[in-house]
Design a protein around this motif. Structure first.
Motif, PDB file in Angstrom:
ATOM      1  N   ARG A  38       0.841  -1.195   0.000  1.00  0.00           N
ATOM      2  CA  ARG A  38       0.000   0.000   0.000  1.00  0.00           C
ATOM      3  C   ARG A  38       0.877   1.245   0.000  1.00  0.00           C
ATOM      4  O   ARG A  38       2.030   1.213   0.438  1.00  0.00           O
ATOM      5  CB  ARG A  38      -0.960   0.024   1.188  1.00  0.00           C
ATOM      6  CG  ARG A  38      -0.306   0.145   2.562  1.00  0.00           C
ATOM      7  CD  ARG A  38      -1.360  -0.016   3.657  1.00  0.00           C
ATOM      8  NE  ARG A  38      -0.791   0.117   4.993  1.00  0.00           N
ATOM      9  CZ  ARG A  38      -1.471  -0.137   6.108  1.00  0.00           C
ATOM     10  NH1 ARG A  38      -2.743  -0.542   6.043  1.00  0.00           N
ATOM     11  NH2 ARG A  38      -0.884   0.016   7.283  1.00  0.00           N
ATOM     12  N   GLN A  39       0.278   2.316  -0.490  1.00  0.00           N
ATOM     13  CA  GLN A  39       1.018   3.572  -0.580  1.00  0.00           C
ATOM     14  C   GLN A  39       0.097   4.740  -0.307  1.00  0.00           C
ATOM     15  O   GLN A  39      -0.954   4.880  -0.956  1.00  0.00           O
ATOM     16  CB  GLN A  39       1.667   3.715  -1.964  1.00  0.00           C
ATOM     17  CG  GLN A  39       2.616   4.888  -2.085  1.00  0.00           C
ATOM     18  CD  GLN A  39       3.406   4.831  -3.387  1.00  0.00           C
ATOM     19  OE1 GLN A  39       3.005   4.188  -4.357  1.00  0.00           O
ATOM     20  NE2 GLN A  39       4.552   5.514  -3.404  1.00  0.00           N
ATOM     21  N   GLU A  46       4.697   0.319   0.933  1.00  0.00           N
ATOM     22  CA  GLU A  46       5.095  -0.589   1.997  1.00  0.00           C
ATOM     23  C   GLU A  46       4.375  -1.929   1.870  1.00  0.00           C
ATOM     24  O   GLU A  46       3.241  -1.997   1.393  1.00  0.00           O
ATOM     25  CB  GLU A  46       4.787   0.015   3.376  1.00  0.00           C
ATOM     26  CG  GLU A  46       3.322   0.263   3.634  1.00  0.00           C
ATOM     27  CD  GLU A  46       3.036   0.740   5.061  1.00  0.00           C
ATOM     28  OE1 GLU A  46       3.981   0.925   5.846  1.00  0.00           O
ATOM     29  OE2 GLU A  46       1.841   0.895   5.382  1.00  0.00           O
ATOM     30  N   LEU A  47       5.050  -2.983   2.318  1.00  0.00           N
ATOM     31  CA  LEU A  47       4.451  -4.305   2.301  1.00  0.00           C
ATOM     32  C   LEU A  47       3.363  -4.395   3.358  1.00  0.00           C
ATOM     33  O   LEU A  47       3.566  -3.999   4.513  1.00  0.00           O
ATOM     34  CB  LEU A  47       5.513  -5.367   2.566  1.00  0.00           C
ATOM     35  CG  LEU A  47       5.006  -6.803   2.732  1.00  0.00           C
ATOM     36  CD1 LEU A  47       4.462  -7.332   1.408  1.00  0.00           C
ATOM     37  CD2 LEU A  47       6.105  -7.705   3.263  1.00  0.00           C
ATOM     38  N   VAL A  92      -3.696   3.551  -1.387  1.00  0.00           N
ATOM     39  CA  VAL A  92      -3.877   2.755  -2.602  1.00  0.00           C
ATOM     40  C   VAL A  92      -3.194   1.413  -2.363  1.00  0.00           C
ATOM     41  O   VAL A  92      -2.019   1.379  -1.977  1.00  0.00           O
ATOM     42  CB  VAL A  92      -3.293   3.450  -3.836  1.00  0.00           C
ATOM     43  CG1 VAL A  92      -3.444   2.549  -5.067  1.00  0.00           C
ATOM     44  CG2 VAL A  92      -3.975   4.792  -4.077  1.00  0.00           C
ATOM     45  N   TYR A  93      -3.929   0.345  -2.573  1.00  0.00           N
ATOM     46  CA  TYR A  93      -3.411  -1.003  -2.349  1.00  0.00           C
ATOM     47  C   TYR A  93      -3.043  -1.632  -3.688  1.00  0.00           C
ATOM     48  O   TYR A  93      -3.853  -1.648  -4.617  1.00  0.00           O
ATOM     49  CB  TYR A  93      -4.452  -1.846  -1.620  1.00  0.00           C
ATOM     50  CG  TYR A  93      -4.544  -1.511  -0.150  1.00  0.00           C
ATOM     51  CD1 TYR A  93      -5.074  -0.295   0.274  1.00  0.00           C
ATOM     52  CD2 TYR A  93      -4.075  -2.388   0.827  1.00  0.00           C
ATOM     53  CE1 TYR A  93      -5.137   0.037   1.619  1.00  0.00           C
ATOM     54  CE2 TYR A  93      -4.131  -2.076   2.172  1.00  0.00           C
ATOM     55  CZ  TYR A  93      -4.659  -0.866   2.555  1.00  0.00           C
ATOM     56  OH  TYR A  93      -4.719  -0.535   3.899  1.00  0.00           O
ATOM     57  N   TYR A  94      -1.829  -2.149  -3.743  1.00  0.00           N
ATOM     58  CA  TYR A  94      -1.302  -2.743  -4.965  1.00  0.00           C
ATOM     59  C   TYR A  94      -1.062  -4.233  -4.774  1.00  0.00           C
ATOM     60  O   TYR A  94      -0.518  -4.660  -3.756  1.00  0.00           O
ATOM     61  CB  TYR A  94       0.018  -2.092  -5.359  1.00  0.00           C
ATOM     62  CG  TYR A  94      -0.083  -0.635  -5.722  1.00  0.00           C
ATOM     63  CD1 TYR A  94       0.069   0.358  -4.758  1.00  0.00           C
ATOM     64  CD2 TYR A  94      -0.348  -0.248  -7.040  1.00  0.00           C
ATOM     65  CE1 TYR A  94      -0.023   1.701  -5.086  1.00  0.00           C
ATOM     66  CE2 TYR A  94      -0.438   1.092  -7.376  1.00  0.00           C
ATOM     67  CZ  TYR A  94      -0.278   2.060  -6.393  1.00  0.00           C
ATOM     68  OH  TYR A  94      -0.379   3.386  -6.730  1.00  0.00           O
ATOM     69  N   CYS A  95      -1.416  -4.989  -5.791  1.00  0.00           N
ATOM     70  CA  CYS A  95      -1.138  -6.418  -5.826  1.00  0.00           C
ATOM     71  C   CYS A  95       0.220  -6.635  -6.493  1.00  0.00           C
ATOM     72  O   CYS A  95       0.561  -5.932  -7.457  1.00  0.00           O
ATOM     73  CB  CYS A  95      -2.239  -7.112  -6.615  1.00  0.00           C
ATOM     74  SG  CYS A  95      -1.997  -8.866  -6.881  1.00  0.00           S
ATOM     75  N   GLY A 112      -0.137  -4.806 -10.082  1.00  0.00           N
ATOM     76  CA  GLY A 112      -1.419  -4.295 -10.521  1.00  0.00           C
ATOM     77  C   GLY A 112      -1.397  -2.780 -10.518  1.00  0.00           C
ATOM     78  O   GLY A 112      -0.430  -2.151 -10.089  1.00  0.00           O
ATOM     79  N   LYS A 113      -2.499  -2.179 -10.987  1.00  0.00           N
ATOM     80  CA  LYS A 113      -2.578  -0.719 -11.072  1.00  0.00           C
ATOM     81  C   LYS A 113      -3.036  -0.077  -9.775  1.00  0.00           C
ATOM     82  O   LYS A 113      -2.954   1.136  -9.627  1.00  0.00           O
ATOM     83  CB  LYS A 113      -3.505  -0.320 -12.215  1.00  0.00           C
ATOM     84  CG  LYS A 113      -2.957  -0.700 -13.585  1.00  0.00           C
ATOM     85  CD  LYS A 113      -3.882  -0.226 -14.698  1.00  0.00           C
ATOM     86  CE  LYS A 113      -3.296  -0.587 -16.062  1.00  0.00           C
ATOM     87  NZ  LYS A 113      -4.168  -0.134 -17.170  1.00  0.00           N
ATOM     88  N   GLY A 114      -3.522  -0.884  -8.850  1.00  0.00           N
ATOM     89  CA  GLY A 114      -3.901  -0.378  -7.544  1.00  0.00           C
ATOM     90  C   GLY A 114      -5.389  -0.160  -7.383  1.00  0.00           C
ATOM     91  O   GLY A 114      -6.107   0.091  -8.359  1.00  0.00           O
ATOM     92  N   THR A 115      -5.846  -0.250  -6.149  1.00  0.00           N
ATOM     93  CA  THR A 115      -7.239   0.033  -5.807  1.00  0.00           C
ATOM     94  C   THR A 115      -7.251   0.858  -4.523  1.00  0.00           C
ATOM     95  O   THR A 115      -6.511   0.576  -3.579  1.00  0.00           O
ATOM     96  CB  THR A 115      -8.044  -1.273  -5.651  1.00  0.00           C
ATOM     97  OG1 THR A 115      -9.425  -0.961  -5.426  1.00  0.00           O
ATOM     98  CG2 THR A 115      -7.541  -2.139  -4.503  1.00  0.00           C
TER      99      THR A 115
END
Length: 121
Positions: A38-39, A46-47, A92-95, A112-115
């Motif tokens: 997430r950022q 960060e993980l 924003v959460y990234y896979c 991923g592009k993030g959600t």
């Protein structure tokens, strides 16, 4: 080419829950580790949580006991169940996944592009 597509983000009140999903597609031979990062604006990514091919999990201290990562290898999908959400979880959460995809025999890192997850009353 491999694509990771996240879903499940949104607005939730403090104390609420959300479930994020990330589906991988393409000429996938094998997926090794998968994870969620997430950022927040102006901060480093960060993980949050990670899961290996052998289902070993790892969590950031800030989410231990509240978040659960899981995966469905048949669907090439990783999930993040988020409970007891706090305003500081807003980001924003990234896979992320380490994928072995044809025609290569070694793994490469995909994102991923993030959600967006917003925790607010």
């Amino acid at each position: 080419q491999v694509q990771l597509v996240e879903s499940g983000g949104g607005l939730v009140q403090p104390g609420g829950s959300l479930r994020l999903s990330c589906a991988a597609s393409g000429r996938i031979l094998r997926i090794n580790a998968m994870g969620w990062f997430r950022q927040e604006p102006g901060k480093e990514r960060e993980l949050v949580a990670a899961i290996t091919g052998g289902y070993t999990t790892n969590y950031a201290d800030s989410v231990k006991g509240r978040f659960t990562i899981s995966r469905d290898n048949a669907k090439n999908t990783v999930y993040l169940q988020m409970n007891s959400l706090k305003p500081e979880d807003t980001a924003v959460y990234y896979c992320n996944a380490m994928v072995v995809a044809a025609p290569y025999s070694y793994g490469m890192d995909y994102w991923g592009k993030g959600t967006l997850v917003t925790v607010s009353s």
